[in-house]
Motif scaffolding. Structure first.
Motif, PDB file in Angstrom:
ATOM      1  N   ASN A 217       0.588  -1.390   0.011  1.00 26.79           N
ATOM      2  CA  ASN A 217       0.043   0.104   0.009  1.00 26.79           C
ATOM      3  C   ASN A 217       0.678   1.365   0.224  1.00 26.79           C
ATOM      4  O   ASN A 217       2.196   1.651   1.248  1.00 26.79           O
ATOM      5  N   LEU A 219       0.004   4.230   0.608  1.00 20.57           N
ATOM      6  CA  LEU A 219       0.073   5.338   1.605  1.00 20.57           C
ATOM      7  C   LEU A 219      -0.202   4.572   3.090  1.00 20.57           C
ATOM      8  O   LEU A 219      -0.090   5.242   3.865  1.00 20.57           O
ATOM      9  N   PHE A 246      -5.671  -0.092  -8.941  1.00 19.57           N
ATOM     10  CA  PHE A 246      -4.280  -0.486  -8.339  1.00 19.57           C
ATOM     11  C   PHE A 246      -3.656  -1.930  -7.771  1.00 19.57           C
ATOM     12  O   PHE A 246      -2.926  -2.545  -8.480  1.00 19.57           O
ATOM     13  N   ARG A 259       1.715   3.946 -10.851  1.00 18.82           N
ATOM     14  CA  ARG A 259       1.026   4.746 -10.393  1.00 18.82           C
ATOM     15  C   ARG A 259       1.264   4.624  -8.876  1.00 18.82           C
ATOM     16  O   ARG A 259       0.047   5.873  -8.203  1.00 18.82           O
ATOM     17  N   GLU A 262       2.558   8.151  -7.754  1.00 19.14           N
ATOM     18  CA  GLU A 262       1.311   8.861  -8.704  1.00 19.14           C
ATOM     19  C   GLU A 262       0.328   9.041  -7.632  1.00 19.14           C
ATOM     20  O   GLU A 262       0.510  10.196  -6.870  1.00 19.14           O
ATOM     21  N   MET A 263       0.053   8.247  -6.843  1.00 21.32           N
ATOM     22  CA  MET A 263      -0.294   7.907  -5.428  1.00 21.32           C
ATOM     23  C   MET A 263       0.089   8.647  -4.163  1.00 21.32           C
ATOM     24  O   MET A 263      -0.507   9.326  -3.765  1.00 21.32           O
ATOM     25  N   ARG A 264       1.115   8.242  -4.118  1.00 21.44           N
ATOM     26  CA  ARG A 264       2.119   8.652  -3.493  1.00 21.44           C
ATOM     27  C   ARG A 264       2.293  10.648  -3.236  1.00 21.44           C
ATOM     28  O   ARG A 264       2.382  10.899  -2.622  1.00 21.44           O
ATOM     29  N   THR A 266      -0.424  12.237  -4.240  1.00 19.32           N
ATOM     30  CA  THR A 266      -2.075  12.687  -3.877  1.00 19.32           C
ATOM     31  C   THR A 266      -1.655  13.355  -2.317  1.00 19.32           C
ATOM     32  O   THR A 266      -2.771  14.238  -1.519  1.00 19.32           O
TER      33      THR A 266
END
Length: 269
Positions: A217, A219, A246, A259, A262-264, A266
C-alpha cells in the motif's frame, strides 16, 4: 428467538429491494437471464448503456451486482438464522439509468416470506443452506452470464472470493440481527465455503480455496492491499478511462510502480 431481517441491510449491501422501480428501462427475471435466448439480448443492452468494449466485459460487470446476493445469503444464514427465498424463481434484476445515462443494476425480491433455520447453532445446517444457494442460485447465474458473454466461468467466479472476505469482516464489525453477537458463525461459514467440493462449482477446483496475494500500500505500508483474484474490467468501460485498478492482477510491475508514485503524490504532509 427469531431474528427478523433488516431489509435496509439487504438493500444497501445486497442491492435487493422488495418493490420494482418504475424507472427500470429493462428488467429480466433470473430464470430468463440464465437462458441464452433471453440473457444475451439483455446483456447486449447493458453493454451499450455501459459503453463496455464487449459483452464479456458487461458480463463481468453484472457480477458487481450479483455479489450482493452473496452478501445477502451470508448475512441471512450466518448472521441471522432467518432467510428469504433467494432462488431464481423469486428474483428479477432491473436496470435503471442515472443522471449521466450510466446503467445501475439491482434486484427485486418477489416474495418476502421469512423462514428460520431449524437450529442456527448447527454449523452443518448453515453449511447445507449456503451450499444450496451456491449450487442453485449463484452457479446457474454465473454459467448463464458466461455463456451469454462468452467468457470463462472461472473468470466470473473469481470476482467473488475477495468480496466475500470483505463482507464477512464488515458484518462481523457491527451488522447484527437482534442482540446476539454471532460473528463466529460468519467466520466458520466463510471457512465452510472455502472447503466446498469442486462439484459445488461444477468445475475442477473451488475458486474460493485460494491463497490471497497482497501488495504494498503506497499510502500505508502497515496495511497492504489484497490483489484482486481476477480483473474487474473497469478499465474497459467508458468510466474507467482505460485505467486499471491498482490491485488489478493484469497490471505490470512497471505500471504499478508508476501508479504508486502517482498515489504518493496525492498525499500532502
Amino acid at each position: 428467538m427469531k431474528m427478523a431481517l433488516d431489509y435496509a441491510v439487504l438493500a444497501q449491501y445486497g442491492g435487493i429491494h422488495t418493490k420494482p422501480s418504475s424507472e427500470s428501462v429493462r428488467d429480466i427475471s433470473l430464470l430468463e437471464l440464465i437462458r441464452p435466448e433471453y440473457g444475451k439480448p439483455w446483456l447486449e443492452i447493458y453493454q451499450r448503456h455501459l459503453q463496455a468494449e464487449t459483452t464479456g466485459v458487461a458480463a463481468v460487470y453484472v457480477m458487481h451486482t450479483v455479489r450482493g446476493l452473496l452478501a445477502a445469503a451470508h448475512y441471512m444464514v450466518s448472521r441471522c438464522g432467518t432467510y428469504v427465498d433467494l432462488s431464481l424463481t423469486n428474483l428479477s434484476i432491473q436496470m435503471q439509468l442515472n443522471d449521466s445515462g450510466a446503467p445501475q443494476l439491482s434486484f427485486v425480491l418477489h416474495k418476502t416470506e421469512e423462514r428460520e433455520l431449524v437450529n442456527h447453532a448447527d454449523a452443518a445446517e448453515r453449511r447445507q443452506m449456503l451450499e444450496q444457494f451456491y449450487v442453485r442460485t449463484l452457479g446457474p447465474i454465473i454459467e448463464g452470464l458466461a455463456a451469454a458473454g462468452r467468457v470463462p466461468v472461472l473468470a466470473l467466479w473469481k470476482q467473488l472470493p475477495g468480496v466475500l472476505v470483505y463482507y464477512v469482516n464488515l458484518f462481523k464489525g457491527g451488522l447484527s440481527c437482534g442482540e446476539q453477537d454471532l460473528a463466529e458463525y460468519l467466520t466458520a461459514d466463510l471457512e465452510a465455503v472455502q472447503s466446498f467440493s469442486s462439484d459445488v462449482f461444477n468445475g475442477k477446483k473451488n475458486p474460493f480455496d485460494l491463497e490471497p496475494v497482497y501488495i504494498e500500500n503506497p499510502l500505508n505500508a502497515e496495511e497492504p492491499f489484497r490483489m484482486k483474484d481476477a480483473c474487474c474490467e473497469f478499465y474497459r468501460v467508458s468510466d474507467g478511462k482505460n485505467r486499471k485498478c491498482f490491485t488489478c492482477p493484469r497490471m505490470t510491475a512497471e505500471e504499478r510502480n508508476a501508479r504508486a508514485e502517482e498515489m504518493r503524490g496525492t498525499v500532502r504532509i
